[in-house]
Design a protein around this motif. Structure first.
Motif, PDB file in Angstrom:
ATOM      1  N   ALA A  49       0.855  -1.186   0.000  1.00 56.80           N
ATOM      2  CA  ALA A  49       0.000   0.000   0.000  1.00 56.80           C
ATOM      3  C   ALA A  49       0.888   1.231   0.000  1.00 56.80           C
ATOM      4  O   ALA A  49       1.817   1.328   0.793  1.00 56.80           O
ATOM      5  N   PHE A  50       0.603   2.137  -0.903  1.00 61.33           N
ATOM      6  CA  PHE A  50       1.324   3.405  -0.973  1.00 61.33           C
ATOM      7  C   PHE A  50       0.406   4.455  -0.357  1.00 61.33           C
ATOM      8  O   PHE A  50      -0.602   4.823  -0.953  1.00 61.33           O
ATOM      9  N   LEU A  51       0.747   4.894   0.855  1.00 63.80           N
ATOM     10  CA  LEU A  51      -0.123   5.784   1.604  1.00 63.80           C
ATOM     11  C   LEU A  51       0.551   7.126   1.878  1.00 63.80           C
ATOM     12  O   LEU A  51       1.767   7.214   1.982  1.00 63.80           O
ATOM     13  N   GLU A  52      -0.272   8.144   2.031  1.00 63.45           N
ATOM     14  CA  GLU A  52       0.178   9.490   2.363  1.00 63.45           C
ATOM     15  C   GLU A  52      -0.367   9.804   3.751  1.00 63.45           C
ATOM     16  O   GLU A  52      -1.572   9.824   3.947  1.00 63.45           O
ATOM     17  N   PRO A  53       0.486  10.025   4.750  1.00 67.93           N
ATOM     18  CA  PRO A  53       0.024  10.124   6.129  1.00 67.93           C
ATOM     19  C   PRO A  53      -0.903  11.298   6.437  1.00 67.93           C
ATOM     20  O   PRO A  53      -1.619  11.254   7.423  1.00 67.93           O
ATOM     21  N   LYS A  87       2.927  -4.543   3.271  1.00 61.55           N
ATOM     22  CA  LYS A  87       4.011  -3.559   3.250  1.00 61.55           C
ATOM     23  C   LYS A  87       3.415  -2.184   2.986  1.00 61.55           C
ATOM     24  O   LYS A  87       2.630  -2.019   2.059  1.00 61.55           O
ATOM     25  N   ILE A  88       3.803  -1.227   3.803  1.00 58.20           N
ATOM     26  CA  ILE A  88       3.332   0.146   3.636  1.00 58.20           C
ATOM     27  C   ILE A  88       4.504   1.016   3.230  1.00 58.20           C
ATOM     28  O   ILE A  88       5.546   1.025   3.875  1.00 58.20           O
ATOM     29  N   ARG A  89       4.308   1.730   2.146  1.00 58.14           N
ATOM     30  CA  ARG A  89       5.311   2.688   1.678  1.00 58.14           C
ATOM     31  C   ARG A  89       4.668   4.073   1.738  1.00 58.14           C
ATOM     32  O   ARG A  89       3.530   4.258   1.306  1.00 58.14           O
ATOM     33  N   LEU A  90       5.404   5.025   2.303  1.00 60.26           N
ATOM     34  CA  LEU A  90       4.894   6.385   2.400  1.00 60.26           C
ATOM     35  C   LEU A  90       5.162   7.123   1.095  1.00 60.26           C
ATOM     36  O   LEU A  90       6.276   7.123   0.584  1.00 60.26           O
ATOM     37  N   GLN A  91       4.122   7.725   0.559  1.00 61.02           N
ATOM     38  CA  GLN A  91       4.188   8.408  -0.729  1.00 61.02           C
ATOM     39  C   GLN A  91       3.744   9.850  -0.540  1.00 61.02           C
ATOM     40  O   GLN A  91       2.619  10.104  -0.120  1.00 61.02           O
ATOM     41  N   SER A  92       4.609  10.795  -0.841  1.00 58.47           N
ATOM     42  CA  SER A  92       4.275  12.207  -0.700  1.00 58.47           C
ATOM     43  C   SER A  92       3.350  12.653  -1.822  1.00 58.47           C
ATOM     44  O   SER A  92       3.551  12.310  -2.981  1.00 58.47           O
ATOM     45  N   GLN A  93       2.318  13.406  -1.448  1.00 59.30           N
ATOM     46  CA  GLN A  93       1.419  14.023  -2.416  1.00 59.30           C
ATOM     47  C   GLN A  93       1.512  15.529  -2.197  1.00 59.30           C
ATOM     48  O   GLN A  93       1.107  16.033  -1.147  1.00 59.30           O
ATOM     49  N   PRO A  94       2.067  16.269  -3.148  1.00 59.98           N
ATOM     50  CA  PRO A  94       2.367  17.681  -2.921  1.00 59.98           C
ATOM     51  C   PRO A  94       1.158  18.568  -2.655  1.00 59.98           C
ATOM     52  O   PRO A  94       1.292  19.638  -2.112  1.00 59.98           O
TER      53      PRO A  94
END
Length: 69
Positions: free
Chosen positions: A22-26, A53-60
């Motif tokens: 999962a690519f999540l934005e906190p 698996k969680i990967r943090l993905q920045s969303q501007p």
């Protein structure tokens, strides 16, 4: 001059052979909803059957996203 590559490992739960990433934005409310459902997914599937698996993905467009991620 050598260049080093920065790499962050994902947050991981479970030990199963099947991988759910999962690519999540906190700071995103929709990512928070998805994150809150991952414990239930892991308990229903079984920790020995799936790896989450969680990967943090920045969303501007989310304020402070770049700072947190």
């Amino acid at each position: 001059m050598t260049t080093t590559s920065w790499h962050a490992d994902p947050l991981t739960w479970g030990t199963g052979p099947r991988i759910f990433e999962a690519f999540l934005e906190p700071t995103c409310p929709y990512s928070v909803r998805a994150f809150n459902k991952l414990d239930e997914l892991l308990s229903q599937a079984g920790e020995d059957k799936i790896t989450v698996k969680i990967r943090l993905q920045s969303q501007p467009w989310h304020m402070y996203s770049g700072v947190l991620v």
